[in-house]
Design an enzyme around this catalytic site. Sequence first.
Site, PDB file in Angstrom:
ATOM      1  N   ASP A  68      37.093  29.962  38.343  1.00  0.00           N
ATOM      2  CA  ASP A  68      37.642  29.810  37.002  1.00  0.00           C
ATOM      3  C   ASP A  68      38.726  28.746  36.954  1.00  0.00           C
ATOM      4  OD1 ASP A  68      35.987  31.901  36.259  1.00  0.00           O
ATOM      5  OD2 ASP A  68      37.488  33.408  36.745  1.00  0.00           O
ATOM      6  N   ASP A  87      26.965  32.460  35.699  1.00  0.00           N
ATOM      7  CA  ASP A  87      27.955  33.510  35.493  1.00  0.00           C
ATOM      8  C   ASP A  87      27.444  34.582  34.543  1.00  0.00           C
ATOM      9  OD1 ASP A  87      30.362  34.771  35.781  1.00  0.00           O
ATOM     10  OD2 ASP A  87      31.404  33.561  34.305  1.00  0.00           O
TER      11      ASP A  87
END
EC number: 3.4.23.-
Length: 690
Positions: free
Chosen positions: A457, A395
Site C-alpha cells: 500500500d 487485491d
Amino acid sequence: MACLGSLHPLGSLLLLFLLLLLSPEARGEYGLVRVVSKNWSKDYCVLYSSDYVNLPRDLHHAPLLSLHDGTKTPWCPDEDSFHQAQDSSPRQRPLHQTTTMVTRGNCSFYAKGWLAQDQGAQGLLIVSRARNQQCSDTISKPQDPSKPWPALTIPVAVLRYTDMLDIVSHTYGDTDVRVAMFAPLEPVTDYNMAIIFILAVGTVAAGGYWAGLMEANKLQRRQAQRGGGLGGHNQQQTVAAERSQRAWEDDDFEDAPMDFTPAMTGAVVTMSCSIMILLYFFYDCFVYVMIGIFSLGASTGLYSCLAPILCHLPLWRYQWVLPGQRVSVTWPLLLLAGLCAMVTVLWVIHRNEDHWAWLLQDTLGVAYCLFVLRRVRLPTFKNCTLFLLALLAFDVFFVFITPLFTKTGESIMVEVASGPADSSSHERLPMVLKVPRLSFSALTLCNQPFSILGFGDIVVPGFLVAYCHRFDMQVQSRQVYYMACTVAYAVGLLVTFVAMILMQMGQPALLYLVSSTLLTSLAVATCRQEFTLFWTGQGRAKIPAEPVAQPCIASAVGSKMKLEDAKDSRTTNRFEQAVDGESGDLESSTGDDMAEMVTLSEDEATSPEGHSESSEGWSDTNLDPNELPSGSPMALEAMLIPLIQPIPHPSELGHIRTQSRVHDSSLPWMGLHKRKGLKVKKSMSAQAPL
C-alpha cells in the site's frame, strides 16, 4: 493489499503483493475477566462468542460471582443428557451463582456451556492451550433435527492456559475468589493510525522526491556532456572532461533504475498469485523464506539510504587497497555494511518482542520501501496505469472473491495476513508497518496491540508518485505532478481509514489509493494539456538545450563564438589583401562558395569510430534543432563551426599558399577533427574547383 521483500528490485516486486492493510480479524470477540481476591485483583483477556450471550460493556454492570475450579474433572456430557432437564430448582443446583472454570476437552463449547448452565452456573471459562482459539468453529449440531438443543443463557468464554496458572498461583489457599466478565467497547480510532499515516505518506513523498532528484541529476549530466564536446581548446581540459564523463557513466550504471515493462507486470502478478497460494497451504514453512528475503532486502535498503549521507563525511577518504589487487575498500562503507547487517540480525532474533522490536521493523521497512522506489522505474504513465490496475485486480480478487472457494469462508488474503489459526510456528509476515495501540483496550491484553499497513500500500502508489516527480524534472513544471499525486495518496489513505472505521472491517487499500492517484494525475495532465507527453513519458523533448550546444545560427551564437567570427573576418581580410598584392588575379571576397563546414554530433564525439551512421548523407543546409530526432536520449543537435577555406589554386598563389597554410594551422579551430577524432565533411561548394 500487497507485500514486499527482496534484494533485487525485480525480486522485491514479486513479494510486493503479500502485505495487507487488513488487521487480523478475531475469531469471536474479545473481552476481559476481572479476578478479585482479598488482597489481589487482575484483568485477563478472554475470547467469547456473541452467538450465545453478550457480555456487559461496563465492569459496574457485570455480576461479581464466585469462581468454581472444575479443571480437575472432565466436563463433557453425553448427547442424551441434553434433553434431561434438572428436576431441582436453580438454588439447589451445585454451581448456583458461580462462574465455572473447566479445561478444554473433546466436546464442543456448546456442550460444556449447556452442562454448566444445567448445573446452575452463571458463566463458564474454558481453559485452552491453543492460540488463536475460535469460539464458533466447535459448536456441534444436533444429530436429530426434531430434538433441538436448548439455548444457552450464560456467557461462555475462552481463557488461556498461562492465565489460568497465574490465577491459581495468586489465589492458592484463598477460598473467596470472585470473577466478573465484561466486554468494554473498543475505541473506534486510535492515535497509532496517525503515526501510520505519517510513516506511509512520508515514505511515499520521500521516495518519489528522491527518484525525481536522480532524474534531474541524470539530465544535468547529459547536458554537461552535450556542452563538453566543444570545449576542447586545450588538452588538459579535454582529458579532465573525459575523466569526468567516465565517472558520470560509472555512477549512472550503478544508480540506474530498472525499467518495469508490461511483460514484467504480468510475470509479477502471476508469481505473486503463486506465492500467495504457497503461503496459504504451506504457511509454516514458507513464512521463514519470507522472513529471510525481508532480512536481505531490509539490510540492503538501510545501507542504500545511509551510504549517500556517509559520502559527505570526512571519513570517506579512508580507503584500503587490497594487496596484489586493483580493488580498494572504503572503510566507512565497510563499517556501514556491518552495522546494517547487525541491525537486521538484531531484529531477526527479537522479531516477536512486542515492546520495542516494532521500531526496528518499521525502520527497516521504510528504508526498504525507499530503496525499491529508487531502483525500480516505470518509464511511462501507460506502464504505471497497467501496473496499478493489475495489482488492484489482484487485491480485489484475493479479498472479495476467494471467500467463495475456501472452506472457512474467509479470504486467502486475510488468512495469510493474520496467519492460519492452526499454525504451529505462530509467525507473522514481516512486510508491514506496525504501530502498537496507544489507548488501553481489550486488545492490549489480548496480544492484538498493533495496527498494520502493508508495504504494497506504500510502494505500489509510490511508483506513480516517483514517475510524476521524474516527469516534473523533464518538463520543468515546478513539481506540479509530484505534489498533486502525493496529496492524492494522502487523501486516498484517509478515505481507507474512514471506510475501515465505518464498516468495522479491513479494507483493500489499493481500491482507494489507486483510484485517487491515477485520477488526480490524469486530471493534472489534462488541465496542463500535456496528456500525450505524460502518457508516453516524452517529457524530455521539452527540455531546452544549453547555449553551448546550439547550432551555429546568428541569433543563438554565444559571446565566445562572436569573438571567433570577428577573428575570422580579420583573418580573411588579411588573406584578401595578400592575394591582391601578389597575384592580382583573385577576387576580394571569399563568398559563400569558399566556406567549409564541419558537422559535429554527440554520436560522432562519443563513438569509438569517430562518426555515427546517422551522419552519412547530411548536407551543409541549415538544421533546425526542433526537427532533429529525439528518440534516443543521447542524440543531440548537430553543431556547425565555420572554418576558413584554403585559398586559391597553388599555381596562382605562389608563396602565399605556404603562408596561408602556416597561418591556418595556428588557428584554434583548425585540426579540431584530428585532435578530437571527429569526422570532417565538406560541403559541395567547398569541393568545387575554383
